[in-house]
Design a protein around this motif. Structure first.
Motif, PDB file in Angstrom:
ATOM      1  N   ARG A 194       0.845  -1.188   0.000  1.00  0.00           N
ATOM      2  CA  ARG A 194       0.000   0.000   0.000  1.00  0.00           C
ATOM      3  C   ARG A 194       0.888   1.248   0.000  1.00  0.00           C
ATOM      4  O   ARG A 194       1.722   1.415   0.895  1.00  0.00           O
ATOM      5  N   PRO A 195       0.736   2.141  -0.981  1.00  0.00           N
ATOM      6  CA  PRO A 195       1.522   3.377  -1.003  1.00  0.00           C
ATOM      7  C   PRO A 195       1.126   4.298   0.153  1.00  0.00           C
ATOM      8  O   PRO A 195       0.017   4.212   0.690  1.00  0.00           O
ATOM      9  N   ILE A 196       2.014   5.189   0.514  1.00  0.00           N
ATOM     10  CA  ILE A 196       1.763   6.112   1.623  1.00  0.00           C
ATOM     11  C   ILE A 196       0.567   7.014   1.324  1.00  0.00           C
ATOM     12  O   ILE A 196      -0.197   7.367   2.217  1.00  0.00           O
ATOM     13  N   GLY A 197       0.382   7.378   0.060  1.00  0.00           N
ATOM     14  CA  GLY A 197      -0.748   8.233  -0.299  1.00  0.00           C
ATOM     15  C   GLY A 197      -2.092   7.574  -0.041  1.00  0.00           C
ATOM     16  O   GLY A 197      -3.053   8.231   0.379  1.00  0.00           O
ATOM     17  N   LEU A 204      -5.053   8.729   2.386  1.00  0.00           N
ATOM     18  CA  LEU A 204      -6.466   8.754   1.997  1.00  0.00           C
ATOM     19  C   LEU A 204      -7.329   8.056   3.042  1.00  0.00           C
ATOM     20  O   LEU A 204      -8.394   8.549   3.423  1.00  0.00           O
ATOM     21  N   ALA A 205      -6.877   6.905   3.507  1.00  0.00           N
ATOM     22  CA  ALA A 205      -7.636   6.165   4.510  1.00  0.00           C
ATOM     23  C   ALA A 205      -7.769   6.985   5.793  1.00  0.00           C
ATOM     24  O   ALA A 205      -8.830   6.999   6.419  1.00  0.00           O
ATOM     25  N   VAL A 206      -6.712   7.685   6.165  1.00  0.00           N
ATOM     26  CA  VAL A 206      -6.761   8.524   7.369  1.00  0.00           C
ATOM     27  C   VAL A 206      -7.732   9.688   7.167  1.00  0.00           C
ATOM     28  O   VAL A 206      -8.522  10.015   8.068  1.00  0.00           O
ATOM     29  N   GLN A 251     -11.866   0.651   5.409  1.00  0.00           N
ATOM     30  CA  GLN A 251     -11.425  -0.750   5.331  1.00  0.00           C
ATOM     31  C   GLN A 251     -11.062  -1.126   3.899  1.00  0.00           C
ATOM     32  O   GLN A 251     -10.062  -1.811   3.660  1.00  0.00           O
ATOM     33  N   MET A 252     -11.861  -0.693   2.939  1.00  0.00           N
ATOM     34  CA  MET A 252     -11.573  -1.010   1.533  1.00  0.00           C
ATOM     35  C   MET A 252     -10.314  -0.297   1.049  1.00  0.00           C
ATOM     36  O   MET A 252      -9.520  -0.861   0.296  1.00  0.00           O
ATOM     37  N   LEU A 253     -10.111   0.953   1.477  1.00  0.00           N
ATOM     38  CA  LEU A 253      -8.903   1.674   1.095  1.00  0.00           C
ATOM     39  C   LEU A 253      -7.668   1.007   1.695  1.00  0.00           C
ATOM     40  O   LEU A 253      -6.619   0.945   1.068  1.00  0.00           O
ATOM     41  N   TRP A 254      -7.799   0.523   2.908  1.00  0.00           N
ATOM     42  CA  TRP A 254      -6.674  -0.123   3.574  1.00  0.00           C
ATOM     43  C   TRP A 254      -6.228  -1.367   2.796  1.00  0.00           C
ATOM     44  O   TRP A 254      -5.054  -1.704   2.781  1.00  0.00           O
ATOM     45  N   ARG A 255      -7.193  -2.036   2.147  1.00  0.00           N
ATOM     46  CA  ARG A 255      -6.883  -3.224   1.341  1.00  0.00           C
ATOM     47  C   ARG A 255      -6.550  -2.873  -0.110  1.00  0.00           C
ATOM     48  O   ARG A 255      -6.307  -3.762  -0.914  1.00  0.00           O
TER      49      ARG A 255
END
Length: 140
Positions: A3-6, A10-12, A64-68
């Motif tokens: 997962r890229p830092i960007g 986004l998830a945060v 949750q979806m962004l984290w994956r």
């Protein structure tokens, strides 16, 4: 997939939007006093509380979806960011800029970032290929 830092950022940011939706839910239930736009006294509006509660649930699901790094998260985040920006500009008819600035800034930054080519490429890599994989029936 790494997962890229960007995408983590986004998830945060979406997590912050989820917290704001939870706060709005509690405000409309009369459990938290109003700071900023809203009624001058504590009021209860079950419909508004229900809508903000559903929005908070959607944001938590989206985190949750962004984290994956799920492709559907990118698509849904684009749609919901445009929808939130539209609602914020409609709110400008009744409230001042200071009342909607946080929502406009966060949703605007999210929309700009997810439309960058590199971000789209990261989510395109997780895009399902073909109808069999979309149904979850692909052979491994």
């Amino acid at each position: 997939m790494k997962r890229p830092i960007g995408v983590t950022i986004l998830a945060v940011l979406v997590g912050i939007l989820a917290l704001l939706a939870v706060l709005a839910t509690l405000r409309w239930l009369g459990l938290v006093p109003w700071f900023g736009p809203g009624p001058a006294i504590r009021t209860v509006n079950i419909w508004a509380a229900l809508m903000y509660g559903i929005l908070a649930w959607i944001y938590i699901w989206l985190v949750q979806m962004l984290w994956r790094v799920d492709y559907q998260a990118w698509l849904f985040l684009a749609v919901i960011s445009v929808f939130n920006l539209t609602l914020a500009f409609v709110e400008l008819l009744q409230y001042s800029w200071e009342d909607v600035a946080l929502s406009v800034v966060i949703n605007g930054l999210i929309l700009i970032y997810i439309m960058l080519p590199r971000t789209r490429r990261v989510f395109d890599e997780s895009k399902p290929q073909g109808p069999v994989q979309e149904l979850g029936m692909a052979r491994k």
